[in-house]
Design a protein around this motif. Structure first.
Motif, short mmCIF file in Angstrom:
data_model
loop_
_atom_site.label_atom_id
_atom_site.label_comp_id
_atom_site.label_asym_id
_atom_site.label_seq_id
_atom_site.Cartn_x
_atom_site.Cartn_y
_atom_site.Cartn_z
N GLU A 64 -5.98 78.44 12.64
CA GLU A 64 -5.82 77.03 12.95
C GLU A 64 -5.50 76.29 11.66
O GLU A 64 -6.00 76.63 10.60
CB GLU A 64 -7.10 76.45 13.55
CG GLU A 64 -7.41 76.96 14.93
CD GLU A 64 -8.65 76.31 15.53
OE1 GLU A 64 -9.20 75.35 14.94
OE2 GLU A 64 -9.08 76.78 16.61
N THR A 66 -5.60 72.35 10.45
CA THR A 66 -5.92 70.96 10.74
C THR A 66 -5.26 70.11 9.68
O THR A 66 -5.51 70.28 8.48
CB THR A 66 -7.44 70.72 10.74
OG1 THR A 66 -8.03 71.57 11.73
CG2 THR A 66 -7.77 69.28 11.05
N GLU A 75 -5.44 63.08 12.92
CA GLU A 75 -5.85 64.47 12.76
C GLU A 75 -5.15 65.31 13.84
O GLU A 75 -5.28 65.02 15.02
CB GLU A 75 -7.36 64.56 12.92
CG GLU A 75 -7.93 65.94 12.91
CD GLU A 75 -9.45 65.93 13.13
OE1 GLU A 75 -9.99 67.01 13.38
OE2 GLU A 75 -10.07 64.86 13.07
N ILE A 77 -4.54 69.40 15.09
CA ILE A 77 -4.98 70.78 14.92
C ILE A 77 -3.94 71.70 15.55
O ILE A 77 -3.74 71.68 16.76
CB ILE A 77 -6.37 71.02 15.54
CG1 ILE A 77 -7.40 70.05 14.94
CG2 ILE A 77 -6.80 72.47 15.30
CD1 ILE A 77 -8.76 70.12 15.60
N GLN A 80 -5.00 75.39 17.85
CA GLN A 80 -6.28 75.22 18.53
C GLN A 80 -6.23 75.91 19.89
O GLN A 80 -5.26 75.80 20.62
CB GLN A 80 -6.59 73.74 18.70
CG GLN A 80 -7.97 73.46 19.21
CD GLN A 80 -8.29 71.97 19.19
OE1 GLN A 80 -7.42 71.14 19.35
NE2 GLN A 80 -9.56 71.65 18.98
N ARG A 87 -9.60 78.67 9.80
CA ARG A 87 -8.99 77.35 9.84
C ARG A 87 -8.77 76.88 8.41
O ARG A 87 -9.62 77.08 7.54
CB ARG A 87 -9.88 76.35 10.57
CG ARG A 87 -9.29 74.95 10.58
CD ARG A 87 -10.21 73.93 11.20
NE ARG A 87 -10.19 74.07 12.65
CZ ARG A 87 -10.98 73.37 13.46
NH1 ARG A 87 -11.85 72.51 12.96
NH2 ARG A 87 -10.90 73.53 14.76
N TYR A 89 -7.52 73.33 6.13
CA TYR A 89 -7.40 71.89 6.21
C TYR A 89 -6.34 71.41 5.23
O TYR A 89 -6.34 71.80 4.07
CB TYR A 89 -8.75 71.22 5.88
CG TYR A 89 -9.81 71.54 6.89
CD1 TYR A 89 -9.90 70.85 8.08
CD2 TYR A 89 -10.72 72.57 6.65
CE1 TYR A 89 -10.87 71.16 9.02
CE2 TYR A 89 -11.70 72.89 7.58
CZ TYR A 89 -11.76 72.18 8.77
OH TYR A 89 -12.73 72.49 9.70
N TRP A 123 -15.40 70.87 8.57
CA TRP A 123 -14.57 69.87 9.27
C TRP A 123 -15.01 68.46 8.89
O TRP A 123 -14.17 67.61 8.58
CB TRP A 123 -14.66 70.10 10.77
CG TRP A 123 -13.99 69.07 11.61
CD1 TRP A 123 -12.64 68.89 11.76
CD2 TRP A 123 -14.62 68.07 12.41
NE1 TRP A 123 -12.40 67.85 12.61
CE2 TRP A 123 -13.61 67.32 13.01
CE3 TRP A 123 -15.94 67.75 12.66
CZ2 TRP A 123 -13.86 66.26 13.87
CZ3 TRP A 123 -16.21 66.69 13.51
CH2 TRP A 123 -15.18 65.96 14.10
#
Length: 130
Positions: A64, A66, A75, A77, A80, A87, A89, A123
């Motif tokens: 994933e 983000t 935001e 993703i 997902q 994940r 970021y 997150w």
């Protein structure tokens, strides 16, 4: 490890190869232009895409992604629901995307770039930065 320009070029080439070899997924309706033209655009160092490339990278790296938009406090993703175990970021500053990292002092100060999608603390830390 290479310079950031070399890494960006490699990522552009990767995106262009995936897009050009999967016309079922990346057709004109999805790309907003012919796949050939899109490949030309995405490999141009003066231009860069966004959501489509992040979706490509999410599938390719099986993770994933983000992405936080700093200006619009948005935001998104990518990947997902894909069952991915990792994940990353990213923060979009209006100019380009940067990966968000954290230094883990409990692990000798190593830099962590990927997290579990179930890691709500990571997150929240990412969200707090924007």
């Amino acid at each position: 490890d290479g310079t950031s320009d070399e890494k960006a070029t490699a990522m552009r080439i990767l995106a262009s190869e995936i897009i050009s070899t999967d016309p079922q997924t990346y057709d004109q309706a999805t790309l907003g232009m012919s796949p050939a033209n899109y490949v030309h655009v995405v490999t141009d160092p003066q231009q860069w895409g966004g959501g489509i490339e992040l979706q490509v990278f999410s599938r390719h790296f099986e993770m994933e992604i983000t992405a936080f938009d700093y200006h619009f406090l948005r935001e998104d993703i990518f990947g997902q629901g894909g069952g991915y175990k990792k994940r990353a970021y990213l923060i979009y500053t209006g100019d380009h995307y940067d990966v968000m990292t954290w230094r883990d002092d409990q692990k000798g100060g190593s830099v962590q770039k990927t997290f579990s999608p179930k890691d709500l603390l990571a997150w929240q830390r990412a969200r707090d930065l924007i």
